[in-house]
Design an enzyme around this catalytic site. Structure first.
Site, PDB file in Angstrom:
ATOM      1  N   LEU A   8       0.854  -1.185   0.000  1.00  0.00           N
ATOM      2  CA  LEU A   8       0.000   0.000   0.000  1.00  0.00           C
ATOM      3  C   LEU A   8       0.889   1.233   0.000  1.00  0.00           C
ATOM      4  O   LEU A   8       1.418   1.644   1.032  1.00  0.00           O
ATOM      5  CB  LEU A   8      -0.925   0.000   1.222  1.00  0.00           C
ATOM      6  CG  LEU A   8      -1.945   1.131   1.312  1.00  0.00           C
ATOM      7  CD1 LEU A   8      -2.862   1.155   0.093  1.00  0.00           C
ATOM      8  CD2 LEU A   8      -2.764   1.014   2.592  1.00  0.00           C
ATOM      9  N   GLY A   9       1.090   1.807  -1.192  1.00  0.00           N
ATOM     10  CA  GLY A   9       1.946   2.973  -1.336  1.00  0.00           C
ATOM     11  C   GLY A   9       1.179   4.268  -1.248  1.00  0.00           C
ATOM     12  O   GLY A   9       0.003   4.291  -0.854  1.00  0.00           O
ATOM     13  N   LYS A  14      -0.782  -2.318  -4.565  1.00  0.00           N
ATOM     14  CA  LYS A  14      -0.382  -3.428  -5.427  1.00  0.00           C
ATOM     15  C   LYS A  14      -0.513  -4.715  -4.625  1.00  0.00           C
ATOM     16  O   LYS A  14      -0.106  -4.779  -3.452  1.00  0.00           O
ATOM     17  CB  LYS A  14       1.051  -3.247  -5.923  1.00  0.00           C
ATOM     18  CG  LYS A  14       1.229  -2.017  -6.805  1.00  0.00           C
ATOM     19  CD  LYS A  14       2.679  -1.731  -7.104  1.00  0.00           C
ATOM     20  CE  LYS A  14       3.263  -2.747  -8.065  1.00  0.00           C
ATOM     21  NZ  LYS A  14       4.661  -2.403  -8.449  1.00  0.00           N
ATOM     22  N   GLY A 104      11.628   4.062   5.830  1.00  0.00           N
ATOM     23  CA  GLY A 104      10.357   3.579   5.311  1.00  0.00           C
ATOM     24  C   GLY A 104      10.407   2.103   4.966  1.00  0.00           C
ATOM     25  O   GLY A 104      11.392   1.610   4.397  1.00  0.00           O
ATOM     26  N   ASP A 106       8.954   0.564   2.696  1.00  0.00           N
ATOM     27  CA  ASP A 106       9.071   0.327   1.258  1.00  0.00           C
ATOM     28  C   ASP A 106      10.536   0.303   0.826  1.00  0.00           C
ATOM     29  O   ASP A 106      10.943  -0.545   0.018  1.00  0.00           O
ATOM     30  CB  ASP A 106       8.276   1.356   0.464  1.00  0.00           C
ATOM     31  CG  ASP A 106       8.621   2.798   0.820  1.00  0.00           C
ATOM     32  OD1 ASP A 106       9.230   3.049   1.888  1.00  0.00           O
ATOM     33  OD2 ASP A 106       8.252   3.702   0.041  1.00  0.00           O
ATOM     34  N   ARG A 107      11.348   1.207   1.362  1.00  0.00           N
ATOM     35  CA  ARG A 107      12.782   1.199   1.049  1.00  0.00           C
ATOM     36  C   ARG A 107      13.442  -0.059   1.600  1.00  0.00           C
ATOM     37  O   ARG A 107      14.276  -0.684   0.924  1.00  0.00           O
ATOM     38  CB  ARG A 107      13.448   2.448   1.613  1.00  0.00           C
ATOM     39  CG  ARG A 107      13.039   3.740   0.928  1.00  0.00           C
ATOM     40  CD  ARG A 107      13.534   4.966   1.692  1.00  0.00           C
ATOM     41  NE  ARG A 107      14.993   5.010   1.758  1.00  0.00           N
ATOM     42  CZ  ARG A 107      15.667   5.804   2.592  1.00  0.00           C
ATOM     43  NH1 ARG A 107      15.003   6.604   3.447  1.00  0.00           N
ATOM     44  NH2 ARG A 107      16.984   5.820   2.586  1.00  0.00           N
ATOM     45  N   THR A 129       6.038   8.659  -5.497  1.00  0.00           N
ATOM     46  CA  THR A 129       5.789  10.029  -5.068  1.00  0.00           C
ATOM     47  C   THR A 129       7.111  10.718  -4.779  1.00  0.00           C
ATOM     48  O   THR A 129       7.340  11.867  -5.171  1.00  0.00           O
ATOM     49  CB  THR A 129       4.892  10.040  -3.816  1.00  0.00           C
ATOM     50  OG1 THR A 129       3.657   9.398  -4.132  1.00  0.00           O
ATOM     51  CG2 THR A 129       4.620  11.458  -3.362  1.00  0.00           C
TER      52      THR A 129
END
Length: 249
Positions: A8-9, A14, A104, A106-107, A129
């Site tokens: 969830l970005g 996705k 983060g 995600d990183r 983003t």
């Protein structure tokens, strides 16, 4: 038992099944505009998922409201939910941050995915983003990173201050002869310059040139100017797959 992965970005959700061979299955992407509210989230997942799934592994950098909406929608159809979090050490990766929770997820997951893709040193570039860069040496040591606005965010910021400058359109040119191309060239060129500078800095730091791995929904316009880049469109989900398998080991 079916296992699904959810990223969830800031602009998209996705999701994909985790296959028996440990790889990420077919990826579905759902824009945030289709996820406005708990009912919309539940409806979107009803279209994307089977009626019941065994386990869901979730990575989220979105707002608290969207994260809660996703978890609530998954609770109705899922036996167990795991929420990925940045760890100081995980699967051979060692994070450079003194406070790993400030990195983060995600990183963190993108670096796990890159490590799974190659044993070489890597410079991981995410274009969403934000534009993020993280250097990981061949031994799995994270050497730190950089964060900047992505070309998309640059265009949106310019449009917010000067409405006559369009958010979209144009193509990269070394020296553009119209405004649309000049906007694309300036914003994409700024991102490319940052990436190339990071490559040079990484070479100085490691004494060798790391492999450049690029991912994210905004990466496509940059790839033609980065011939040495390896494009991995679902790198965060790839890292989440690593997370899921280690968690279940």
């Amino acid at each position: 038992m079916t296992v699904w992965l959810f990223d969830l970005g800031n602009t998209r959700l996705k999701c994909a099944p985790l296959q028996n061979d440990g790889r990420v299955g077919p990826v579905q992407a759902i824009a945030h505009t289709a996820l406005d509210g708990a009912d919309a989230m539940a409806d979107a997942l009803a279209r994307a998922l089977p009626p019941r799934i065994g386990v869901a592994h979730v990575a989220s950098v979105a707002s608290e409201a969207q994260r809660v909406a996703l978890l609530d929608a998954l609770t109705a159809r899922c036996g167990r939910i795991g929420l990925a979090r940045t760890q100081p050490r995980f699967a051979g990766l060692r994070i450079a941050y003194a406070q790993p929770q400030r990195l983060g997820v995600d990183r963190f997951l993108a670096m796990l995915g890159a490590r799974a893709a190659t044993p070489e040193a890597v410079l991981v570039c995410g274009v969403g983003t934000a534009l993020t860069l993280d250097l990981v040496d061949a031994a799995g040591g994270h050497r730190g990173g950089r964060i900047a606005p992505s070309p998309t965010l640059m265009r949106e910021s310019l449009h917010a201050r000067a409405a006559q400058l369009p958010i979209e359109g144009g193509a990269y040119r070394e020296f553009a002869d119209d405004t649309l191309d000049a906007l694309a060239s300036g914003c994409e060129g700024a991102a490319l310059a940052l990436i190339r500078d990071a490559q040079h800095a990484a070479q100085r730091t490691l004494g060798a040139t790391p492999r450049l791995i690029v991912h994210g929904g905004g990466a496509a316009p940059l790839l033609s100017q980065l011939p040495d880049a390896q494009f991995e469109p679902s790198l965060v989900l790839d890292g989440l797959a690593v997370w899921a398998q280690v968690e279940h080991a």
